[in-house]
Scaffold this motif. Structure first.
Motif, PDB file in Angstrom:
ATOM      1  N   GLY B 186       0.831  -1.206   0.000  1.00 44.77           N
ATOM      2  CA  GLY B 186       0.000   0.000   0.000  1.00 44.77           C
ATOM      3  C   GLY B 186       0.863   1.254   0.000  1.00 44.77           C
ATOM      4  O   GLY B 186       0.643   2.181  -0.786  1.00 44.77           O
ATOM      5  N   THR B 187       1.858   1.280   0.857  1.00 49.37           N
ATOM      6  CA  THR B 187       2.744   2.441   0.916  1.00 49.37           C
ATOM      7  C   THR B 187       3.472   2.618  -0.413  1.00 49.37           C
ATOM      8  O   THR B 187       3.582   3.731  -0.937  1.00 49.37           O
ATOM      9  N   GLY B 188       3.949   1.482  -0.955  1.00 46.24           N
ATOM     10  CA  GLY B 188       4.649   1.533  -2.235  1.00 46.24           C
ATOM     11  C   GLY B 188       3.773   2.125  -3.324  1.00 46.24           C
ATOM     12  O   GLY B 188       4.245   2.894  -4.168  1.00 46.24           O
ATOM     13  N   ALA B 189       2.502   1.780  -3.296  1.00 50.95           N
ATOM     14  CA  ALA B 189       1.589   2.291  -4.320  1.00 50.95           C
ATOM     15  C   ALA B 189       1.477   3.804  -4.232  1.00 50.95           C
ATOM     16  O   ALA B 189       1.473   4.506  -5.252  1.00 50.95           O
ATOM     17  N   PHE B 190       1.408   4.322  -3.010  1.00 47.00           N
ATOM     18  CA  PHE B 190       1.361   5.775  -2.850  1.00 47.00           C
ATOM     19  C   PHE B 190       2.619   6.414  -3.431  1.00 47.00           C
ATOM     20  O   PHE B 190       2.555   7.416  -4.141  1.00 47.00           O
ATOM     21  N   VAL B 191       3.755   5.836  -3.114  1.00 45.29           N
ATOM     22  CA  VAL B 191       5.014   6.404  -3.591  1.00 45.29           C
ATOM     23  C   VAL B 191       5.082   6.341  -5.124  1.00 45.29           C
ATOM     24  O   VAL B 191       5.445   7.314  -5.782  1.00 45.29           O
ATOM     25  N   LEU B 192       4.673   5.203  -5.681  1.00 44.51           N
ATOM     26  CA  LEU B 192       4.690   5.069  -7.134  1.00 44.51           C
ATOM     27  C   LEU B 192       3.753   6.093  -7.789  1.00 44.51           C
ATOM     28  O   LEU B 192       4.137   6.800  -8.729  1.00 44.51           O
ATOM     29  N   ALA B 193       2.541   6.199  -7.244  1.00 49.83           N
ATOM     30  CA  ALA B 193       1.579   7.149  -7.797  1.00 49.83           C
ATOM     31  C   ALA B 193       2.139   8.568  -7.708  1.00 49.83           C
ATOM     32  O   ALA B 193       2.013   9.366  -8.644  1.00 49.83           O
ATOM     33  N   GLY B 194       2.797   8.872  -6.575  1.00 53.13           N
ATOM     34  CA  GLY B 194       3.386  10.193  -6.401  1.00 53.13           C
ATOM     35  C   GLY B 194       4.497  10.442  -7.410  1.00 53.13           C
ATOM     36  O   GLY B 194       4.572  11.506  -8.028  1.00 53.13           O
ATOM     37  N   ALA B 195       5.358   9.431  -7.599  1.00 46.45           N
ATOM     38  CA  ALA B 195       6.478   9.606  -8.523  1.00 46.45           C
ATOM     39  C   ALA B 195       5.978   9.840  -9.948  1.00 46.45           C
ATOM     40  O   ALA B 195       6.495  10.705 -10.669  1.00 46.45           O
ATOM     41  N   ILE B 196       4.947   9.092 -10.342  1.00 49.04           N
ATOM     42  CA  ILE B 196       4.395   9.295 -11.692  1.00 49.04           C
ATOM     43  C   ILE B 196       3.839  10.710 -11.823  1.00 49.04           C
ATOM     44  O   ILE B 196       4.093  11.414 -12.806  1.00 49.04           O
ATOM     45  N   ALA B 197       3.085  11.135 -10.813  1.00 54.22           N
ATOM     46  CA  ALA B 197       2.525  12.487 -10.849  1.00 54.22           C
ATOM     47  C   ALA B 197       3.642  13.516 -10.933  1.00 54.22           C
ATOM     48  O   ALA B 197       3.542  14.514 -11.653  1.00 54.22           O
ATOM     49  N   GLY B 198       4.747  13.266 -10.218  1.00 57.64           N
ATOM     50  CA  GLY B 198       5.861  14.208 -10.213  1.00 57.64           C
ATOM     51  C   GLY B 198       6.543  14.296 -11.562  1.00 57.64           C
ATOM     52  O   GLY B 198       6.858  15.390 -12.051  1.00 57.64           O
ATOM     53  N   VAL B 199       6.754  13.150 -12.200  1.00 57.21           N
ATOM     54  CA  VAL B 199       7.421  13.143 -13.503  1.00 57.21           C
ATOM     55  C   VAL B 199       6.595  13.910 -14.534  1.00 57.21           C
ATOM     56  O   VAL B 199       7.132  14.633 -15.375  1.00 57.21           O
ATOM     57  N   PHE B 200       5.280  13.757 -14.442  1.00 59.66           N
ATOM     58  CA  PHE B 200       4.435  14.401 -15.446  1.00 59.66           C
ATOM     59  C   PHE B 200       4.191  15.880 -15.164  1.00 59.66           C
ATOM     60  O   PHE B 200       3.570  16.561 -15.969  1.00 59.66           O
ATOM     61  N   GLY B 201       4.700  16.374 -14.008  1.00 58.23           N
ATOM     62  CA  GLY B 201       4.463  17.768 -13.664  1.00 58.23           C
ATOM     63  C   GLY B 201       4.870  18.728 -14.766  1.00 58.23           C
ATOM     64  O   GLY B 201       4.163  19.685 -15.080  1.00 58.23           O
ATOM     65  N   LEU B 202       6.002  18.442 -15.396  1.00 53.89           N
ATOM     66  CA  LEU B 202       6.528  19.343 -16.419  1.00 53.89           C
ATOM     67  C   LEU B 202       5.593  19.407 -17.636  1.00 53.89           C
ATOM     68  O   LEU B 202       5.263  20.486 -18.126  1.00 53.89           O
ATOM     69  N   LEU B 203       5.160  18.226 -18.098  1.00 51.16           N
ATOM     70  CA  LEU B 203       4.298  18.182 -19.279  1.00 51.16           C
ATOM     71  C   LEU B 203       2.895  18.719 -18.983  1.00 51.16           C
ATOM     72  O   LEU B 203       2.314  19.453 -19.780  1.00 51.16           O
ATOM     73  N   VAL B 204       2.376  18.338 -17.819  1.00 46.00           N
ATOM     74  CA  VAL B 204       1.033  18.797 -17.460  1.00 46.00           C
ATOM     75  C   VAL B 204       1.047  20.307 -17.246  1.00 46.00           C
ATOM     76  O   VAL B 204       0.181  21.033 -17.732  1.00 46.00           O
ATOM     77  N   GLY B 205       2.058  20.788 -16.529  1.00 50.17           N
ATOM     78  CA  GLY B 205       2.161  22.207 -16.240  1.00 50.17           C
ATOM     79  C   GLY B 205       2.237  23.046 -17.508  1.00 50.17           C
ATOM     80  O   GLY B 205       1.685  24.151 -17.578  1.00 50.17           O
ATOM     81  N   ALA B 206       2.917  22.513 -18.529  1.00 51.73           N
ATOM     82  CA  ALA B 206       3.036  23.250 -19.772  1.00 51.73           C
ATOM     83  C   ALA B 206       1.675  23.443 -20.425  1.00 51.73           C
ATOM     84  O   ALA B 206       1.479  24.330 -21.256  1.00 51.73           O
ATOM     85  N   ARG B 207       0.742  22.608 -20.089  1.00 52.61           N
ATOM     86  CA  ARG B 207      -0.575  22.726 -20.690  1.00 52.61           C
ATOM     87  C   ARG B 207      -1.539  23.499 -19.793  1.00 52.61           C
ATOM     88  O   ARG B 207      -2.429  24.203 -20.278  1.00 52.61           O
ATOM     89  N   THR B 208      -1.376  23.387 -18.472  1.00 55.04           N
ATOM     90  CA  THR B 208      -2.408  23.940 -17.580  1.00 55.04           C
ATOM     91  C   THR B 208      -1.953  25.149 -16.775  1.00 55.04           C
ATOM     92  O   THR B 208      -2.768  25.765 -16.115  1.00 55.04           O
ATOM     93  N   TYR B 209      -0.672  25.500 -16.761  1.00 54.38           N
ATOM     94  CA  TYR B 209      -0.094  26.402 -15.764  1.00 54.38           C
ATOM     95  C   TYR B 209      -0.036  25.667 -14.431  1.00 54.38           C
ATOM     96  O   TYR B 209      -0.742  24.686 -14.238  1.00 54.38           O
ATOM     97  N   ALA B 210       0.805  26.192 -13.552  1.00 62.06           N
ATOM     98  CA  ALA B 210       0.819  25.677 -12.183  1.00 62.06           C
ATOM     99  C   ALA B 210      -0.023  26.621 -11.343  1.00 62.06           C
ATOM    100  O   ALA B 210       0.260  27.803 -11.268  1.00 62.06           O
TER     101      ALA B 210
END
Lengths: 607, 288, 249
Positions: B186-210
């Protein structure tokens, strides 16, 4: 909840309310504090609506703010656009509109439970600015809507008059919601939140009742909106933010969601916090979130819970008089009377789970005035059969008849209403309820006191309650556990819980009783009471179906025994026949050579 | 076709949220309401990395992944872990909303309330593709989201940990009895989900603003994606997200700028009403 | 091989185990008998570390103290549990179930050499599973599911196997097959803690017996002390025969 009903509470509450109403006119508070009181009243209405939904139906609804907006804009528009400035008209229209929005969002949102209602209502809040834009001709769009001066019977209502109106509306709402929640309906809401399964055994449609509770929760939000429009004389989209939705949620959990007046405490904390802490604006989201975390993890009963704990502690130490026990009800003979038993018949009933055939071609008949026992080793399909009869499973084949009515596949609450009741192997016992109140919920399907009657505490309410209470007490006496009547039902020991469940089942005066392993965990004396109770139901003409592991108990109680094994019926007969059937005993104990097993000759004098 | 590209790009973000919901839901049985906030945190960290610190792309991605993974870990410890083993099932309903709100609030305090522009890492010249124009950065977002979703789907069926996660979603106690460390999973899943969200921050931010309240609409549309695709199904969430994005883009293009949210809401209500089963939280028959 | 001393515990406030002592000798079967609700399943849960609240007591496996360890550490230490009601993962295939059973084995990959070898062994022992390897476990019959559950538990090569009512809901022929399998596993050297309601059949294969009642051990010892059938009557027909003689009133 009923535990806390004191006799002297009403006069004190009325006194305080009178003082509060008179405060500005008497010069006790200035305009700033008068406005603060009004804002707290409005916020507490919003919170109260959420409490009903979250604390009693167990559903998270984030949309109070959207309903608040609906109330404000509807009241504002009919004043400006239609010239209807009368406050009753405005409040009424706001409530109607909120009920409509409640239905449109609740009907799909409550289909699944879990997060769907939360998301639907959250979506509603996010849509508020959009909808205000789309309906710009009515709402004034982003510029806002200046409202007309409200009137009461033609006279303009401003200043102290408006203050009186707002505080009075809030007071009336709280009186009504108290009456609702401290009634059988409130008890059933509590059951609903804790165990939907138990609720359906009581004959309650979980979905419909949740919808009802959700719609009731929409009403105070709309009232609050209408009052807010009158107070500010102006409605603009900036008021209805998600941050406000969060502050309502935070206020609810701070005050204690499962309480009536916790809403006021929570609203007070929130409103004063916002007004007095200057740094609040920057940190408000963090603070709300912190409250939610804290409430969710450590003190999930809120200020109301602390207050009740404090009262209880003070009583224990003798600092406060004990809460008076509810007056004993007129003595009645502890007899059951006659029950209108019905024939329950299964015809070639089948049930499979995936590739696993749990029940195959089982045909049994249970007749009124008889005890029909189902026995068999673990996994033989007894409980599956019970769950089919009570509607928790749908049959894969065959027929299930109650009298001449086919009941197979009907939802559990409908089957319950037709007069089939049951107990559970692990008794389903709710928290926050007295034994008497819990037993009385068994009568809910036939409870004659409607919601309106309960809200207004009409004479019929009192009569209905007296009847319910008397019946509950009578049944408890019948089972010899009268002394538990005013104790919290979840404080009872397992054996007593079972007996309480039997009383709850009896309270509905059912036609068919299903007892699931009712003897397990009972000691000798409890067992005797139970045997007596089953005997009485049988004498009274009820149809009893007993699923039981305790073989001696079955031999003693049953008129007819059906033996299940691997999902099939392998024998049926009278206790004597079954006892003599070596094959049955062999199947039951797994003896390879039945001759090993003497059919338990009764030994004289016990061990 | 330009509308289709726009819809797919927006939809990719919703798919990402749905994927994050599913990763956690499958492994720990918790619906993490705050997942959209993790994506929001990712966009801010991308801003901090790329603009404030002036880091190149790779370190920015690493900063995002590590940063958001830590945030997710903290969330699990503070808002989820204390509730494990409690009988009252709707505790997480309150605490994950609380965690989301705290993240919103902290973002507002740290980065302010005004939207920040996250620079696009790819050239800004729009490409013409299949008769429509699309920015390279959006194309990358679509492609990488697809890759992530399909990858997670395959991983969950063909790796030991993935299977363990599916198994514990089905029956936690039985999984524990097979020697699976369900808590760590369960903890690992949170960390994995967080890491994926973090990696995509750059691409998502370019589309939505932060922006600090980015999480709200993302949470909603991610949930709609799940409602369409069925909970616990990575492929379903992926498709649901893209479908939601397309509905949004077409409503904006053909009905009017105020309407896309309302239309998506309508679709959402309709789905909940018509096909509630098999969408979110499959109903199990054995319940007594 | 396995020794449990003074275990007390339950679910929240509800105490279901009171100072239970039970042990399994190496390569032997201890059968735990008792009526429904006597605490047999809870005992296995407590040994496996799955019972929510365990107050006091000690669990030792092959001289190693397992007390307080989380379930996965106990499995790794060589304990295996086949739960009541054949708790296999219905949505997963037979082979996936087996591989998951081997979760505690070494190797990172799903099909690490160790798991592959264990899988091959399982298929040799239960050829039926090889035939149905791609079928979802939920589509198997009850008996097949029980075999799968046992095969799953055997995957990591445990020292002690705990079985909770493996015969429940199965046809007599299958029951015989299952219990014969249990006896065979014992003969191969496995130590087994067997909870079983079919007393006769359990006694047939057991070496030692423990009788539970009301969350306590009411009697225990080598099997020959329990051979005369009295124990069956005690367990299933009630401890005091007085109840029978009172009859219907």
């Amino acid at each position: 909840m009923a535990l806390l009903a004191h006799r002297f509470r009403l006069p004190i509450a009325l006194l305080l309310l009178g003082l509060l109403l008179a405060a500005p006119a008497a010069g006790l508070i200035d305009a700033y504090w008068a406005r603060t009181v009004m804002l707290i009243a409005i916020l507490s209405l919003l919170v109260s609506g959420l409490n009903v939904v979250l604390g009693y139906a167990g559903e998270l609804a984030l949309g109070q703010v959207a309903l608040y907006a609906v109330g404000a804009y509807v009241a504002g528009y009919i004043g400006v656009g239609l010239g209807a400035t009368d406050v009753f008209l405005a409040l009424g229209a706001a409530v109607l509109a909120a009920v409509a929005v409640g239905l449109v969002t609740g009907i799909p949102g409550l289909r699944l439970g879990g997060w769907s209602l939360a998301m639907v209502t959250f979506f509603l809040v996010i849509l508020v600015p959009n909808l205000i834009d789309v309906f710009e001709p009515f709402t004034g769009g982003t510029l806002g809507l200046a409202t007309a001066v409200p009137t009461l019977f033609g006279a303009e209502l401003t200043g102290d008059g408006l203050y009186l109106l707002i505080v009075a509306v809030a007071a009336i709402w709280f009186a009504l919601v108290r009456n609702l929640l401290l009634s059988r309906h409130g008890d059933v809401f509590l059951v609903l939140r804790q165990s939907p399964i138990l609720a359906s055994v009581l004959g309650v449609s979980v979905y419909r009742l949740k919808l009802l509770v959700y719609v009731i929760g929409a009403i105070p939000a709309a009232l609050a909106g209408a009052l807010f429009a009158m107070l500010d004389g102006f409605v603009a989209p900036e008021t209805f933010t998600f941050a406000l939705a969060l502050s309502v949620l935070a206020a609810s959990v701070i005050g204690g969601s499962t309480s009536v007046y916790g809403a006021i405490a929570g609203a007070l904390v929130m409103q004063l916090g916002q007004q007095t802490l200057t740094r609040f604006q920057d940190w408000q989201l963090v603070i709300y979130g912190g409250f939610l975390l804290l409430a969710g993890i450590v003190f999930n009963r809120g200020l109301a819970g602390l207050w009740h704990d404090g009262l209880a502690a003070a009583r224990r130490r003798g600092l406060l008089p004990k809460a008076p026990a509810a007056a004993a009800v007129a003595e009645g003979e502890a007899e059951l009377g006659t029950l209108d038993g019905a024939v329950l018949r299964t015809e070639e009933l089948e049930k499979s789970f995936g590739g696993n055939k749990a029940l195959q071609g089982v045909s049994i008949e249970a007749r009124p005035g008889e005890v029909t026992a189902l026995i068999g080793p673990n996994g033989s399909g007894k409980t599956t059969l019970l769950n089919l009869i009570s509607g928790f499973y749908r049959p894969s084949g065959g027929r299930l008849m109650l009298g001449e009515t086919e009941i197979g596949g009907r939802p559990a609450y409908r089957i319950a209403r037709l007069g089939v009741t049951r107990t559970f192997q692990t008794p389903l016992i709710p928290k926050d309820m007295t034994t008497r109140a819990f037993v009385a919920t068994g009568r809910y399907a036939t409870h004659k006191v409607g919601i309106a009657t309960a809200l207004l505490r009409l004479p019929a309410f009192r009569r209905g309650y007296r009847a319910d209470d008397a019946e509950a007490l009578r049944l408890l006496r019948l089972l010899g556990i009268e002394e538990t009547a005013d104790r919290p039902v979840d404080s009872l020991a397992l054996g007593t819980r079972r007996l309480v469940e039997v009383a709850r089942a009896l309270a509905s005066r059912p036609r068919v009783f299903l007892f699931d392993e009712v003897g397990s965990g009972l000691d000798e004396s409890d067992l005797r009471v139970l045997e007596h109770a089953v005997g009485m139901i049988r004498e009274a003409g009820g149809t009893v179906i007993l699923v039981e592991h305790n073989f001696p108990l079955v031999l003693k109680l049953a008129d007819r025994i059906h033996v299940l094994s691997q999902g099939r019926l392998i024998a049926s007969g009278t206790p004597a026949e079954i006892q003599a059937d070596r094959r049955v005993l062999a199947e039951y104990t797994g003896a390879t050579d039945p001759a090993d097993l003497e059919p338990a000759e009764p030994r004289k004098g016990g061990r | 076709m330009t509308t289709v590209w726009a819809g797919l790009a927006t939809g990719a973000i919703y798919s990402l949220v749905a994927i994050g919901y599913n990763v956690v839901l499958l492994a720990s049985g918790t619906f993490n309401f705050a997942h959209a906030q993790l994506l929001m945190a990712g966009t801010f960290l991308a801003y901090t990395g790329a603009v404030t610190l002036g880091l190149p792309v790779l370190p920015t991605l690493l900063l995002g992944a590590a940063g958001v993974a830590v945030v997710a870990l903290l969330e699990e410890r503070i808002a989820i872990r204390p509730l494990l083993g409690r009988s009252d099932a709707h505790g997480a309903l309150i605490t994950t909303v609380g965690a989301a709100t705290i993240l919103d609030g902290l973002a507002a305090v740290i980065w302010g309330r005004e939207p920040l522009t996250v620079p696009s890492v790819l050239p800004d010249e729009p490409l013409t593709l299949l008769g429509g124009t699309v920015r390279p950065v959006d194309l990358a977002l679509i492609a990488l989201t697809l890759l992530t979703g399909v990858g997670l789907h395959l991983w969950s069926r063909h790796s030991l940990l993935g299977l363990a996660s599916l198994a514990s979603a089905e029956d936690r106690e039985a999984a524990a009895a097979r020697g699976i460390n369900v808590r760590l999973l369960g903890t690992g899943a949170f960390v994995l989900a967080g890491a994926i969200a973090g990696v995509f921050g750059l691409l998502v931010g370019a589309r939505t603003y932060a922006v600090f309240d980015l999480g709200h609409s993302l949470a909603l549309f991610g949930f709609v994606a799940i409602a369409i695709g069925g909970s616990g199904s990575q492929l379903g969430g992926l498709i649901g997200g893209f479908a939601t994005g397309l509905v949004y883009a077409f409503a904006a293009r053909y009905i009017g700028a105020e309407f896309p949210q309302i239309v998506v809401f309508g679709v959402f209500l309709l789905i909940l009403f018509l096909r509630p089963r098999g969408l979110f939280g499959a109903a199990l028959e054995r319940r007594v | 091989m396995l020794s449990v001393t003074g275990i007390t515990g339950g679910y929240g406030d509800l105490r279901v185990l009171r100072e239970v002592d039970v042990s399994v000798r190496a390569g032997r079967i201890t059968a735990v008998l008792g009526r429904n609700g006597a605490g047999k399943t809870s005992l296995l849960s407590a040994v496996a570390g799955l019972l929510p609240s365990v107050g006091a007591g000690r669990v030792e496996l092959d001289g190693r103290d397992l007390t307080g360890l989380p379930p996965h550490r106990r499995i790794r230490a060589g304990l295996a549990l086949v739960q009541e009601n054949k708790r296999v993962f219905h949505a997963r295939t037979v082979e996936e179930n087996l591989l998951l059973g081997g979760y505690a084995l070494g190797g990172r990959g799903l099909r690490s050499p160790a798991r592959r070898a264990a899988l091959e062994q399982a298929y040799e022992r239960f050829p039926m599973l090889r035939e149905r390897r791609r079928a979802p476990a939920g589509s198997l019959s009850g008996g097949q599911q029980q075999m799968l559950a046992i095969a799953q538990a055997l995957m990591p090569g445990p020292k002690v196997l705990m079985l909770d009512e493996p015969s429940a809901g199965l046809a007599p022929v299958i029951v015989k097959e299952v219990l014969a399998m249990v006896a065979k596993l014992r003969d191969e050297g496995l130590s087994i803690l067997l909870v079983e309601q079919r007393v006769e059949q359990a006694l047939e294969i057991a070496d030692d017996v423990a009788v539970m009642e009301g969350g306590r051990i009411a009697a225990s010892g080598p099997k020959n002390g329990f051979d005369d059938g009295a124990v069956i009557r005690e367990i299933y027909l009630g401890r005091s025969d007085e109840r029978l003689t009172t009859g219907k009133s």
